[in-house]
Write a protein that holds these residues in place. Structure first.
Motif, mmCIF file in Angstrom:
data_model
loop_
_atom_site.group_PDB
_atom_site.id
_atom_site.type_symbol
_atom_site.label_atom_id
_atom_site.label_comp_id
_atom_site.label_asym_id
_atom_site.label_seq_id
_atom_site.Cartn_x
_atom_site.Cartn_y
_atom_site.Cartn_z
ATOM 1 N N VAL A 68 -22.989 -1.970 2.041
ATOM 2 C CA VAL A 68 -21.966 -3.012 2.191
ATOM 3 C C VAL A 68 -22.334 -3.936 3.351
ATOM 4 O O VAL A 68 -22.178 -5.154 3.272
ATOM 5 C CB VAL A 68 -20.574 -2.372 2.414
ATOM 6 C CG1 VAL A 68 -19.523 -3.435 2.701
ATOM 7 C CG2 VAL A 68 -20.183 -1.542 1.203
ATOM 8 N N VAL A 101 -14.280 -24.952 4.465
ATOM 9 C CA VAL A 101 -13.804 -23.704 3.849
ATOM 10 C C VAL A 101 -14.876 -22.623 3.975
ATOM 11 O O VAL A 101 -14.585 -21.474 4.331
ATOM 12 C CB VAL A 101 -13.436 -23.939 2.365
ATOM 13 C CG1 VAL A 101 -13.183 -22.614 1.658
ATOM 14 C CG2 VAL A 101 -12.214 -24.841 2.258
ATOM 15 N N VAL A 105 -14.778 -18.856 5.623
ATOM 16 C CA VAL A 105 -15.204 -17.649 4.904
ATOM 17 C C VAL A 105 -16.237 -16.898 5.734
ATOM 18 O O VAL A 105 -16.167 -15.671 5.884
ATOM 19 C CB VAL A 105 -15.784 -18.008 3.513
ATOM 20 C CG1 VAL A 105 -16.432 -16.795 2.869
ATOM 21 C CG2 VAL A 105 -14.688 -18.563 2.612
ATOM 22 N N VAL B 28 -14.299 -21.888 -3.452
ATOM 23 C CA VAL B 28 -13.386 -20.757 -3.266
ATOM 24 C C VAL B 28 -13.519 -19.780 -4.436
ATOM 25 O O VAL B 28 -13.591 -18.562 -4.243
ATOM 26 C CB VAL B 28 -11.925 -21.242 -3.122
ATOM 27 C CG1 VAL B 28 -10.987 -20.052 -2.936
ATOM 28 C CG2 VAL B 28 -11.796 -22.202 -1.956
ATOM 29 N N VAL B 31 -16.673 -17.814 -4.024
ATOM 30 C CA VAL B 31 -16.539 -16.755 -3.016
ATOM 31 C C VAL B 31 -15.891 -15.523 -3.644
ATOM 32 O O VAL B 31 -16.345 -14.394 -3.448
ATOM 33 C CB VAL B 31 -15.720 -17.254 -1.809
ATOM 34 C CG1 VAL B 31 -15.320 -16.089 -0.905
ATOM 35 C CG2 VAL B 31 -16.513 -18.288 -1.023
ATOM 36 N N VAL B 42 -20.035 -1.846 -5.751
ATOM 37 C CA VAL B 42 -20.016 -0.753 -4.768
ATOM 38 C C VAL B 42 -19.105 0.368 -5.241
ATOM 39 O O VAL B 42 -19.486 1.551 -5.225
ATOM 40 C CB VAL B 42 -19.553 -1.281 -3.390
ATOM 41 C CG1 VAL B 42 -19.261 -0.122 -2.437
ATOM 42 C CG2 VAL B 42 -20.612 -2.191 -2.791
ATOM 43 N N ARG B 46 -20.571 3.985 -6.236
ATOM 44 C CA ARG B 46 -20.306 5.033 -5.242
ATOM 45 C C ARG B 46 -19.504 6.199 -5.813
ATOM 46 O O ARG B 46 -19.903 7.340 -5.715
ATOM 47 C CB ARG B 46 -19.577 4.422 -4.033
ATOM 48 C CG ARG B 46 -19.603 5.343 -2.825
ATOM 49 C CD ARG B 46 -18.685 4.813 -1.746
ATOM 50 N NE ARG B 46 -19.318 3.743 -0.992
ATOM 51 C CZ ARG B 46 -18.630 2.906 -0.206
ATOM 52 N NH1 ARG B 46 -17.321 3.008 -0.123
ATOM 53 N NH2 ARG B 46 -19.264 1.985 0.470
#
Lengths: 120, 143
Positions: A68, A101, A105, B28, B31, B42, B46
């Motif tokens: 991660v 933006v 982030v 956005v 993202v 993940v 996992r």
């Protein structure tokens, strides 16, 4: 990770977001100094990446999940260049707002990165 | 008249969701597409057996965000509308379910508690998305 750098990055990201956001709100099209602001943030992000790699090579351990952590690290480095590329597809005030933006982030990603490093 | 001049308060990017404010909206969406995809990957790699339903939902949410991002960026209005509507139903449905019955959703998804873990952006995003698709609707050729 390195507390000073994390704080510096947070502040830089927020200042950059405000600068670019205000410039966008004022209807400015992207100028060279706007790109300079983005480049400054990106330079710090690359520095953070190098420092993280050096610390890991020296034997520091990531307390949280290493996978991660790497994902977030890649995210912080790629976010601004990808947004810039996409935003400049149609250069306008919205390019600057999009970059603002993206800076916000990145600020969140940097915070999470530090948390994962420390393990919470 | 310049191509970008707004007419009667509306942007002139006729039928194009990728232009103007759409530039920001798609960042956005991008993202969320990336982070939802990463999160689902993940979770599934996992410990998928921990919470198969929640993790499947995470993967589904990621797919919806990816489709919405690409559709908005390519001005595919119908696909974008569908994806954003599914997104809205998803965040409302999962939001309600995660409040009513935590047993079914023992692990978090992007849409749990109406996206509270992401500053409620997942709740607001589909509304903004629908508004933008509507606002950029194609106008008749003759005005």
């Amino acid at each position: 990770m390195v507390d000073g750098l994390v704080v510096a990055l947070q502040v830089t990201c927020l200042v950059a977001a405000i600068l670019l956001g205000v410039e966008g709100a004022r209807g400015k099209a992207p100028l060279w100094w706007h790109l300079g602001v983005v480049a400054a943030v990106e330079t710090l992000l690359l520095a953070q990446t190098v420092i993280a790699v050096v610390l890991l090579v020296q034997g520091d351990q990531i307390v949280g999940s290493a996978g991660v952590f790497v994902a977030y690290l890649v995210g912080t480095v790629l976010a601004l260049p990808l947004t810039l590329l996409w935003g400049l597809g149609e250069p306008s005030k919205w390019t600057l707002v999009a970059l603002a933006v993206a800076c916000l982030v990145v600020a969140v990603l940097v915070l999470r990165l530090d948390q994962i490093w420390a393990g919470f | 008249m310049a191509a970008d001049t707004p007419v009667a308060g509306r942007p002139s990017h006729d039928g194009q969701t990728s232009r103007g404010f759409g530039r920001v909206l798609i960042v956005v969406y991008g993202v969320f597409a990336v982070s939802a995809f990463a999160r689902a990957t993940v979770q599934i790699l996992r410990d998928f057996s921990e919470a198969p339903l929640a993790y499947s939902l995470s993967a589904f949410a990621a797919a919806v965000y990816i489709v919405a991002t690409v559709a908005l960026a390519r001005d595919a209005r119908r696909v974008a509308t569908g994806a954003v509507l599914i997104e809205l139903v998803g965040v409302l449905g999962v939001g309600v379910l995660s409040l009513l019955d935590s047993v079914d959703f023992p692990r978090a998804t992007v849409w749990s508690s109406f996206g509270a873990g992401y500053g409620y952006v997942p709740l607001i995003l589909p509304l903004v998305g629908l508004w933008w698709i509507w606002r950029t609707r194609p106008r008749p050729a003759t005005a």
